[in-house]
Design an enzyme around this catalytic site. Structure first.
Site, PDB file in Angstrom:
ATOM      1  N   GLN A 121     -69.603 -34.358  46.760  1.00 51.71           N
ATOM      2  CA  GLN A 121     -70.259 -34.290  48.070  1.00 51.71           C
ATOM      3  C   GLN A 121     -71.557 -35.102  48.100  1.00 51.71           C
ATOM      4  OE1 GLN A 121     -70.859 -30.191  49.182  1.00 51.71           O
ATOM      5  NE2 GLN A 121     -68.680 -29.766  49.344  1.00 51.71           N
ATOM      6  N   GLY A 122     -72.528 -34.681  47.258  1.00 53.47           N
ATOM      7  CA  GLY A 122     -73.910 -35.178  47.354  1.00 53.47           C
ATOM      8  C   GLY A 122     -73.999 -36.685  47.317  1.00 53.47           C
ATOM      9  N   GLY A 123     -73.375 -37.325  46.316  1.00 55.99           N
ATOM     10  CA  GLY A 123     -73.397 -38.772  46.264  1.00 55.99           C
ATOM     11  C   GLY A 123     -73.562 -39.322  44.865  1.00 55.99           C
ATOM     12  N   GLU A 131     -65.886 -37.652  33.230  1.00 57.79           N
ATOM     13  CA  GLU A 131     -66.327 -36.298  32.873  1.00 57.79           C
ATOM     14  C   GLU A 131     -65.764 -35.789  31.552  1.00 57.79           C
ATOM     15  OE1 GLU A 131     -66.414 -33.620  36.190  1.00 57.79           O
ATOM     16  OE2 GLU A 131     -66.724 -31.869  34.911  1.00 57.79           O
ATOM     17  N   LEU A 167     -70.871 -39.473  38.751  1.00 62.49           N
ATOM     18  CA  LEU A 167     -70.062 -40.563  39.303  1.00 62.49           C
ATOM     19  C   LEU A 167     -70.610 -41.894  38.790  1.00 62.49           C
ATOM     20  CD1 LEU A 167     -69.549 -39.184  42.906  1.00 62.49           C
ATOM     21  CD2 LEU A 167     -67.731 -39.732  41.287  1.00 62.49           C
ATOM     22  N   HIS A 180     -72.959 -24.744  39.063  1.00 64.90           N
ATOM     23  CA  HIS A 180     -73.626 -25.144  40.310  1.00 64.90           C
ATOM     24  C   HIS A 180     -74.125 -23.874  40.977  1.00 64.90           C
ATOM     25  CE1 HIS A 180     -74.552 -27.048  44.082  1.00 64.90           C
ATOM     26  NE2 HIS A 180     -74.236 -28.226  43.572  1.00 64.90           N
ATOM     27  N   ARG A 228     -80.637 -27.404  38.186  1.00 62.22           N
ATOM     28  CA  ARG A 228     -79.530 -26.473  38.458  1.00 62.22           C
ATOM     29  C   ARG A 228     -79.484 -25.268  37.556  1.00 62.22           C
ATOM     30  NH1 ARG A 228     -74.671 -30.570  39.743  1.00 62.22           N
ATOM     31  NH2 ARG A 228     -75.738 -31.226  41.621  1.00 62.22           N
ATOM     32  N   ARG A 235     -77.004 -32.159  33.001  1.00 63.54           N
ATOM     33  CA  ARG A 235     -76.840 -33.378  33.807  1.00 63.54           C
ATOM     34  C   ARG A 235     -77.736 -33.358  35.036  1.00 63.54           C
ATOM     35  NH1 ARG A 235     -73.244 -34.639  38.452  1.00 63.54           N
ATOM     36  NH2 ARG A 235     -72.841 -32.411  38.398  1.00 63.54           N
ATOM     37  N   GLU A 238     -81.729 -34.654  45.418  1.00 60.66           N
ATOM     38  CA  GLU A 238     -81.176 -33.409  44.877  1.00 60.66           C
ATOM     39  C   GLU A 238     -82.087 -32.896  43.777  1.00 60.66           C
ATOM     40  OE1 GLU A 238     -76.747 -33.469  44.402  1.00 60.66           O
ATOM     41  OE2 GLU A 238     -77.000 -35.508  45.082  1.00 60.66           O
ATOM     42  N   HIS A 298     -69.120 -25.894  37.221  1.00 62.80           N
ATOM     43  CA  HIS A 298     -69.094 -27.105  38.046  1.00 62.80           C
ATOM     44  C   HIS A 298     -68.845 -28.366  37.237  1.00 62.80           C
ATOM     45  CE1 HIS A 298     -70.125 -29.713  41.371  1.00 62.80           C
ATOM     46  NE2 HIS A 298     -71.145 -30.241  40.710  1.00 62.80           N
ATOM     47  N   ALA A 309     -63.244 -42.696  37.298  1.00 60.70           N
ATOM     48  CA  ALA A 309     -63.285 -43.381  36.001  1.00 60.70           C
ATOM     49  C   ALA A 309     -61.985 -44.147  35.756  1.00 60.70           C
ATOM     50  CB  ALA A 309     -63.534 -42.363  34.884  1.00 60.70           C
TER      51      ALA A 309
HETATM   52  P1  FAD Z   1     -61.706 -36.772  37.915  1.00 57.97           P
HETATM   53  O1  FAD Z   1     -62.185 -37.359  39.161  1.00 57.97           O
HETATM   54  O2  FAD Z   1     -61.679 -35.305  37.822  1.00 57.97           O
HETATM   55  O3  FAD Z   1     -60.258 -37.332  37.634  1.00 57.97           O
HETATM   56  C1  FAD Z   1     -59.474 -36.822  36.581  1.00 57.97           C
HETATM   57  C2  FAD Z   1     -58.051 -37.242  36.783  1.00 57.97           C
HETATM   58  O4  FAD Z   1     -57.283 -36.926  35.638  1.00 57.97           O
HETATM   59  C3  FAD Z   1     -57.372 -36.552  37.944  1.00 57.97           C
HETATM   60  O5  FAD Z   1     -56.608 -37.532  38.606  1.00 57.97           O
HETATM   61  C4  FAD Z   1     -56.461 -35.540  37.260  1.00 57.97           C
HETATM   62  O6  FAD Z   1     -55.339 -35.187  38.021  1.00 57.97           O
HETATM   63  C5  FAD Z   1     -56.058 -36.319  36.028  1.00 57.97           C
HETATM   64  N1  FAD Z   1     -55.587 -35.537  34.903  1.00 57.97           N
HETATM   65  C6  FAD Z   1     -56.187 -34.488  34.289  1.00 57.97           C
HETATM   66  N2  FAD Z   1     -55.427 -34.047  33.276  1.00 57.97           N
HETATM   67  C7  FAD Z   1     -54.325 -34.839  33.243  1.00 57.97           C
HETATM   68  C8  FAD Z   1     -53.162 -34.856  32.426  1.00 57.97           C
HETATM   69  N3  FAD Z   1     -52.943 -33.963  31.443  1.00 57.97           N
HETATM   70  N4  FAD Z   1     -52.225 -35.796  32.679  1.00 57.97           N
HETATM   71  C9  FAD Z   1     -52.373 -36.696  33.688  1.00 57.97           C
HETATM   72  N5  FAD Z   1     -53.455 -36.686  34.498  1.00 57.97           N
HETATM   73  C10 FAD Z   1     -54.418 -35.778  34.272  1.00 57.97           C
HETATM   74  N6  FAD Z   1     -70.818 -35.915  40.782  1.00 57.97           N
HETATM   75  C11 FAD Z   1     -71.716 -36.765  41.312  1.00 57.97           C
HETATM   76  O7  FAD Z   1     -72.167 -37.696  40.624  1.00 57.97           O
HETATM   77  N7  FAD Z   1     -72.127 -36.607  42.587  1.00 57.97           N
HETATM   78  C12 FAD Z   1     -71.672 -35.619  43.396  1.00 57.97           C
HETATM   79  O8  FAD Z   1     -72.054 -35.528  44.538  1.00 57.97           O
HETATM   80  C13 FAD Z   1     -70.744 -34.706  42.852  1.00 57.97           C
HETATM   81  N8  FAD Z   1     -70.270 -33.678  43.607  1.00 57.97           N
HETATM   82  C14 FAD Z   1     -69.292 -32.899  43.090  1.00 57.97           C
HETATM   83  C15 FAD Z   1     -68.728 -31.912  43.910  1.00 57.97           C
HETATM   84  C16 FAD Z   1     -67.675 -31.159  43.460  1.00 57.97           C
HETATM   85  C17 FAD Z   1     -67.071 -30.107  44.333  1.00 57.97           C
HETATM   86  C18 FAD Z   1     -67.167 -31.375  42.150  1.00 57.97           C
HETATM   87  C19 FAD Z   1     -66.027 -30.577  41.637  1.00 57.97           C
HETATM   88  C20 FAD Z   1     -67.750 -32.325  41.325  1.00 57.97           C
HETATM   89  C21 FAD Z   1     -68.807 -33.095  41.793  1.00 57.97           C
HETATM   90  N9  FAD Z   1     -69.385 -34.075  40.998  1.00 57.97           N
HETATM   91  C22 FAD Z   1     -70.317 -34.910  41.532  1.00 57.97           C
HETATM   92  C23 FAD Z   1     -68.867 -34.362  39.671  1.00 57.97           C
HETATM   93  C24 FAD Z   1     -67.960 -35.597  39.759  1.00 57.97           C
HETATM   94  O9  FAD Z   1     -67.177 -35.498  40.920  1.00 57.97           O
HETATM   95  C25 FAD Z   1     -67.052 -35.707  38.562  1.00 57.97           C
HETATM   96  O10 FAD Z   1     -67.754 -35.545  37.375  1.00 57.97           O
HETATM   97  C26 FAD Z   1     -66.398 -37.089  38.560  1.00 57.97           C
HETATM   98  O11 FAD Z   1     -65.758 -37.309  39.787  1.00 57.97           O
HETATM   99  C27 FAD Z   1     -65.416 -37.164  37.425  1.00 57.97           C
HETATM  100  O12 FAD Z   1     -64.627 -38.321  37.582  1.00 57.97           O
HETATM  101  P2  FAD Z   1     -63.477 -38.589  36.533  1.00 57.97           P
HETATM  102  O13 FAD Z   1     -62.777 -39.810  36.983  1.00 57.97           O
HETATM  103  O14 FAD Z   1     -64.017 -38.530  35.179  1.00 57.97           O
HETATM  104  O15 FAD Z   1     -62.524 -37.315  36.668  1.00 57.97           O
HETATM  105  C1  SIN Z   2     -73.686 -31.556  44.977  1.00 60.71           C
HETATM  106  O1  SIN Z   2     -73.436 -32.227  45.974  1.00 60.71           O
HETATM  107  O2  SIN Z   2     -74.444 -30.583  44.968  1.00 60.71           O
HETATM  108  C2  SIN Z   2     -73.035 -31.931  43.708  1.00 60.71           C
HETATM  109  C3  SIN Z   2     -73.748 -33.045  43.120  1.00 60.71           C
HETATM  110  C4  SIN Z   2     -73.386 -33.194  41.667  1.00 60.71           C
HETATM  111  O3  SIN Z   2     -72.723 -32.355  41.094  1.00 60.71           O
HETATM  112  O4  SIN Z   2     -73.841 -34.185  41.091  1.00 60.71           O
END
Ligand code: FAD
Ligand code: SIN
Length: 518
Positions: free
Chosen positions: A48-50, A373, A390, A241, A288, A384, A116, A349, A14
């Site tokens: 992982q998943g996409g 997120e 993503l 999860h 889920r 969700r 999925e 998760h 994001a």
């Molecule tokens: P994030 O990617 O978590 O980034 C947050 C950022 O904020 C990080 O850089 C962190 O260090 C920073 N931050 C936090 N607090 C502070 C602070 N106080 N000061 C400064 N920086 C800070 N979603 C899917 O759609 N498909 C998938 O396949 C999928 N698989 C997943 C697998 C795993 C193991 C996990 C954990 C999640 C998965 N998700 C998946 C969910 C998805 O990855 C997240 O919801 C998404 O990446 C969130 O993106 P974001 O940019 O909002 O936050």
């Molecule tokens: C997964 O790969 O099972 C995670 C996918 C997701 O959280 O959207």
């Protein structure tokens, strides 16, 4: 003090998407991204998943993806948001591809699509089982090409700056003027004055300790927004999860992607019984919440520590091809997926709720936006759909960009006070913070997990109140460091989860309270 046009808190999908778009559009304006660990550490990196999006126009359609999302969200999605995100999705992914992100394709060059839980079609585009890592890599590469982005790793945002910090009595129409930020290397706290601030700070899985999320996921952005009186909603909808690798401890846990069940893996209990069909006709590909509750129930009935994911009937060469990271990680734990069942348990998760935003990503606080997120857009409702997050992060970063393209935020002439920690002392004795954090995580697992009830939630609330006062006493006396800030944030987030769980008097989506009808 640093002055910037756009402050972005977080460097996941994001935050970086927004930074890249703003920087390319406004080469003369300054974009500052603070991130609390190294630049790539984020939930994004571990996805992982996409990403779910409609690319197969023969079998799939926007309408089908919209319906699947609405069904998962169980009546609490905002239809206009769902339609907008799903229709925008393919454009945002094509844009990401032009920035260098690679997704798997077949021999004809067509994107290969996974499936999925809760999806009626194959529509999840991916990069093997390390999709998030590929997205993060591409976004960081693009970020580094843009000279007007200053990316500050190891910089922890502590609090949003609002009129509260000017000792003004103003209680309405408040604005955000940036954030106080801790340089985690020097220990200094300084002010970033920003015309416009965006929270892109990700999730909060660490509040439960046992989670698929990395250690950075402590809900900081939500807690900062809460303290700044910003509207926060749907915190009771924590997505567990079903299949985190069980390794005997309660810490952060490696994910076994749902795509593995999409590939044909079975869930078995300790007696070897394939139990999911007892709970839902979709079996292992039920949504889920249903799979997590079924596992919770099997574990409680049998007294076992975990259930198992059986991949032994699958073509192992294809498995290795699609899930190389999962295959290798299991092997490192002496689990040979070709012969052994993988021990799994549900783990925290994803947070479906968060900071409430409108269709432009605006929060209830002027000049504060949120995406990814940490935000609550209305896409996920009560649950969700897999791989929609993503997608949401990419689409909402673009929505904020489109808004800011038309509305230039103005610089305040107000004097912003520096962070004041006069009279505080260094916190000596490092064991107290991990101990309090451990207590918090235990109480959230014990009283606010997959299956909740009102008496447990009230007990959680009482225990949390004690922890809150202990944490406040530490906060008032000591200079802030990362661990103390994170504990403070996690206590705030836990409070929101417990109170909003108590306020929900029905079972819906991912929220299940055994005091209400199934
Ligand atoms: P994030 O990617 O978590 O980034 C947050 C950022 O904020 C990080 O850089 C962190 O260090 C920073 N931050 C936090 N607090 C502070 C602070 N106080 N000061 C400064 N920086 C800070 N979603 C899917 O759609 N498909 C998938 O396949 C999928 N698989 C997943 C697998 C795993 C193991 C996990 C954990 C999640 C998965 N998700 C998946 C969910 C998805 O990855 C997240 O919801 C998404 O990446 C969130 O993106 P974001 O940019 O909002 O936050
Ligand atoms: C997964 O790969 O099972 C995670 C996918 C997701 O959280 O959207």
């Amino acid at each position: 003090m640093i002055e910037t046009n756009y402050l972005i808190i977080g460097s996941g999908a994001a935050g970086l998407t927004l930074a890249v778009k703003l920087a390319a559009e406004f080469p003369k304006r300054k974009i500052t991204v603070v991130t609390k660990a190294n630049e790539s550490e984020s939930n994004t990196k571990y996805a992982q998943g996409g990403v779910a999006a409609v690319f197969d126009l023969k079998e799939d359609s926007f309408q089908k993806h919209i319906e699947d999302t609405l069904i998962a969200g169980d009546g609490l999605c905002n239809r206009a948001v769902v339609e907008m995100v799903i229709k925008e999705g393919p454009k945002r992914l094509r844009e990401l591809m032009t920035w260098g992100a690679n997704f798997d394709t077949d021999s004809d060059g067509e994107l290969t699509l996974g499936r999925e839980g809760g999806h009626s079609q194959f529509r999840v585009i991916h990069h093997k089982d390390t999709t998030g890592n590929e997205i993060e890599r591409a976004l960081l590469a693009r970020t580094n090409q843009l000279a007007n982005i200053t990316l500050l790793p190891h910089h922890f945002a502590i609090d949003l700056i609002t009129e509260h910090h000017f000792s003004e009595d103003k209680t309405e129409n408040l604005s955000c003027y940036g954030a106080y930020v801790l340089d985690q290397i020097s220990g200094n706290i300084f002010t970033i004055k920003a015309d416009c601030t965006t929270l892109a700070s990700g999730g909060m899985g660490q509040v439960y300790g046992h989670t698929t999320n990395p250690v950075v996921a402590t809900g900081d952005g939500i807690a900062m927004a809460y303290r700044a009186k910003v509207q926060i909603q749907n915190m009771e909808f924590i997505q567990f999860h079903p299949t985190a690798l069980y390794d005997g401890n309660n810490g952060a846990s490696f994910l076994i992607s749902e795509a593995v069940r999409g590939f044909g893996a079975f869930l078995r209990n300790k007696n070897g019984e394939r139990f999911m069909l007892k709970y839902d006709e979709r079996g292992e590909l039920a949504s889920r919440d249903i799979v997590s509750r079924a596992i919770d129930s099997e574990i409680k009935m049998s007294g076992a520590d975990c259930v198992y994911l059986d991949c032994t009937h699958l073509d192992i060469e294809d498995f290795k091809q699609d899930f190389p990271n999962i295959y290798e990680t299991c092997l490192q734990q002496s689990i040979n997926v070709a012969k052994d069942w993988i021990p799994v348990v549900p783990a925290a998760h994803y947070l479906c709720g968060g900071v409430v935003v409108d269709l432009d990503g605006k929060t209830s606080l002027k000049n504060l936006f949120a995406c990814g997120e940490c935000s609550c857009t209305g896409l996920h409702g009560a649950n969700r759909l897999a791989s929609n997050s993503l997608l949401e992060a990419l689409v909402y970063a673009d929505r904020i960009f489109q808004y800011l393209r038309k509305h230039k935020p103005s610089r305040t002439t107000k004097a912003i006070p520096e962070w004041n920690d006069e009279g505080t002392v260094l916190l000596i004795g490092s064991e107290i913070l991990p101990q309090k954090t451990g207590q918090l995580q235990w109480l959230m697992r014990r009283y606010a997990g997959v299956v909740r009830n009102n008496s447990d939630l009230k007990e959680a609330s009482l225990q949390l109140e004690k922890l809150y006062f202990q944490m406040e006493a530490l906060y008032q006396k000591h200079k802030l460091n990362t661990a103390l800030s994170e504990l403070r944030n996690m206590v705030n987030v836990a409070h929101l989860i417990i109170q909003q769980s108590l306020n929900r008097t029905e079972n819906r989506g991912g929220f299940f309270n055994e005091d209400y009808k199934k």
